[in-house]
Design an enzyme around this catalytic site. Structure first.
Site, PDB file in Angstrom:
ATOM      1  N   PRO A  72       0.797  -1.228   0.000  1.00 11.95           N
ATOM      2  CG  PRO A  72      -0.951  -1.580   1.521  1.00 11.95           C
ATOM      3  CD  PRO A  72       0.347  -2.161   1.053  1.00 11.95           C
ATOM      4  CG  HIS A 132       6.887   0.825   0.325  1.00 15.81           C
ATOM      5  ND1 HIS A 132       7.850   1.806   0.413  1.00 15.81           N
ATOM      6  CD2 HIS A 132       6.523   0.525   1.599  1.00 15.81           C
ATOM      7  CE1 HIS A 132       8.077   2.070   1.692  1.00 15.81           C
ATOM      8  NE2 HIS A 132       7.283   1.311   2.429  1.00 15.81           N
ATOM      9  CB  SER A 190       8.370   3.581  -8.152  1.00 14.19           C
ATOM     10  OG  SER A 190       7.380   3.671  -9.160  1.00 14.19           O
ATOM     11  CG  LEU A 201      10.999  -7.829 -10.466  1.00 10.82           C
ATOM     12  CD1 LEU A 201      11.259  -6.565  -9.671  1.00 10.82           C
ATOM     13  CD2 LEU A 201       9.503  -8.089 -10.593  1.00 10.82           C
ATOM     14  NE  ARG A 211     -21.517   7.284 -36.573  1.00 10.49           N
ATOM     15  CZ  ARG A 211     -22.658   7.485 -35.934  1.00 10.49           C
ATOM     16  NH1 ARG A 211     -23.537   6.497 -35.812  1.00 10.49           N
ATOM     17  NH2 ARG A 211     -22.918   8.663 -35.385  1.00 10.49           N
ATOM     18  CD  GLU A 218       4.720  -6.216 -13.321  1.00  6.30           C
ATOM     19  OE1 GLU A 218       5.950  -6.398 -13.339  1.00  6.30           O
ATOM     20  OE2 GLU A 218       3.993  -6.628 -12.409  1.00  6.30           O
ATOM     21  N   GLY A 219       6.393  -1.171 -13.594  1.00  4.31           N
ATOM     22  CA  GLY A 219       7.438  -0.202 -13.920  1.00  4.31           C
ATOM     23  C   GLY A 219       6.848   1.036 -14.567  1.00  4.31           C
ATOM     24  CB  THR A 220       6.039   4.428 -13.259  1.00  2.77           C
ATOM     25  OG1 THR A 220       7.339   4.773 -12.751  1.00  2.77           O
ATOM     26  CG2 THR A 220       5.157   3.921 -12.128  1.00  2.77           C
TER      27      THR A 220
END
Length: 404
Positions: free
Chosen positions: A151, A153, A155, A259, A288, A383-385
């Site tokens: 919650p 933590h 990155s 990772l 359309r 999975e990694g900003t």
């Protein structure tokens, strides 16, 4: 009226429609057949459930059995019942791509067990642990989820794991709180990361979800990734044995190895999601009509479609190169970080353009685009900003780490 070549091409579009440069041509016949079989199941059995599932924030778990029964984790070229050989990296990538092209959440849910937890066992486990756990992972009879994020933590988890593990003889006591664990409330095993209070090193434990002291609850009221049963996991004095501790994970360096192997899965998922957004938008603009003709016949619309198509090729290209490297045993953090960062940006742009060409209808679930629009936004972060991957790449080129 005679059907044009473009009409024929569109009518015949299949799994690899967005693969203009033919990266999928390096798949062998068995791999292509398996992926086409998967595409058929996705289209006929999963896709009809997605709009309602998104609207109700309910994952179609029962329907996923039709996907699990395809034995997608096994090498398609192997005879039935054998699972002693890993799949090619390219097939593994296109497997994630195919799933995410139908729905990003479906792809992510599958990859949680088939990618993240699979690698927690394959790379973190002893020979005995692999022999005990891997058959259930590969068959989906005993799936698992990797439980790392907390919650407070995200990155900074490398130096901030607050969950603890205390050893007393052959027994470990686990305490901690995890958040955003995809599928964590429905899988059988949790790959729980905790800091050993004695040596301050991060360890990994394979914890059955039904173990006394384990509490799981689904995260409510999400605006993105609505179908995914993201779980909060709370462990209070949970007892596991030394046999449940991943024997090859004794430090953060070992965690980073896992990772590194799994970040490429996210890049593939993003490539698939981008293709799904593009194909949904393309279908809409061809059907359309405005001002007496299909939207696809307007120059400004074609320019946006061209950008989307270009992004689909670029995301596939970087994934295909990454798969080629990993097939040779080369797993570099900077390479997987660049793939995730690049594909996150390009998929995000593709989803925005897809929503744009669909106008107001782009927010309606019946046209699919809004699922990709919202869920790619979530994938952009997990999975990694973008920022963290930027720093990993920047560190490589400058030789200077800019992390706090």
């Amino acid at each position: 009226m005679k059907e044009s070549r473009a009409d024929q091409k569109f009518a015949e579009r299949g799994l690899f429609f967005a693969d203009l440069y033919g990266f999928s041509n390096k798949l062998n016949a068995a791999e292509k057949n398996k992926l086409q079989e998967l595409e058929k199941v996705l289209k006929e059995e999963i896709h009809p459930l997605l709009a309602d599932g998104w609207d109700k924030a309910e994952y179609p778990l029962d329907a996923m059995k039709s996907i699990f029964d395809l034995h997608l984790i096994d090498d398609p070229a192997l005879t039935e019942g054998r699972a002693d050989k890993s799949t090619s990296e390219l097939y593994r990538g296109f497997r994630a791509y195919t799933l995410a092209k139908t729905d990003p959440v479906v792809g992510t849910f599958f990859t949680q067990n088939a990618g993240l937890f699979h690698e927690c066992v394959r790379l973190g486990g002893s020979d005995e642990q692999i022999a005990r756990l891997m058959p259930g992972v590969r068959s989906w009879e005993h799936p698992g989820a990797m439980a790392m994020t907390e919650p407070e933590h995200g990155s900074d988890i490398a130096g901030g794991v607050e969950a603890t593990a205390k050893r007393d003889g052959d027994t470990w006591t686990l305490n901690g709180h995890k958040k955003w664990i995809g599928g964590g409330a429905v899988v059988e095993y949790l790959g729980f990361f905790a800091r050993d209070v004695d040596d301050n090193q991060v360890k990994l434990f394979y914890v059955p979800r039904e173990t006394p002291g384990v509490e799981t609850k689904v995260q409510p009221q999400k605006g993105l990734f609505r179908m995914m049963p993201n779980a909060e996991i709370i462990m209070k004095d949970v007892k596991v044995t030394e046999a449940d501790r991943a024997q090859k994970v004794n430090s953060w360096k070992d965690v980073a190895h896992i990772l590194r192997n799994t970040r490429s899965d996210v890049a593939w998922l993003l490539a698939g999601a981008a293709a799904g957004a593009f194909e949904s938008a393309l279908k809409y603009t061809r059907e359309r009509e405005q001002f007496g003709r299909p939207l696809s016949k307007f120059q400004l619309i074609q320019e946006k479609l061209a950008k989307m198509a270009m992004n689909c090729q670029a995301t596939l290209a970087i994934c295909a190169k990454l798969a080629e490297e990993q097939e040779q045993g080369v797993y570099l953090e900077k390479n997987s970080s660049m793939a995730k960062m690049h594909n996150g940006l390009k998929a995000r742009e593709t989803a925005q353009l897809a929503r744009e060409v669909c106008g107001g209808n782009g927010i309606l679930l019946e046209y699919d685009v809004v699922r990709f629009f919202t869920d790619i936004e979530a994938m952009y972060t997990y999975e990694g900003t973008n920022e963290i991957n930027s720093l990993i790449i920047g560190r490589y080129y400058t030789g200077t780490g800019a992390f706090v």
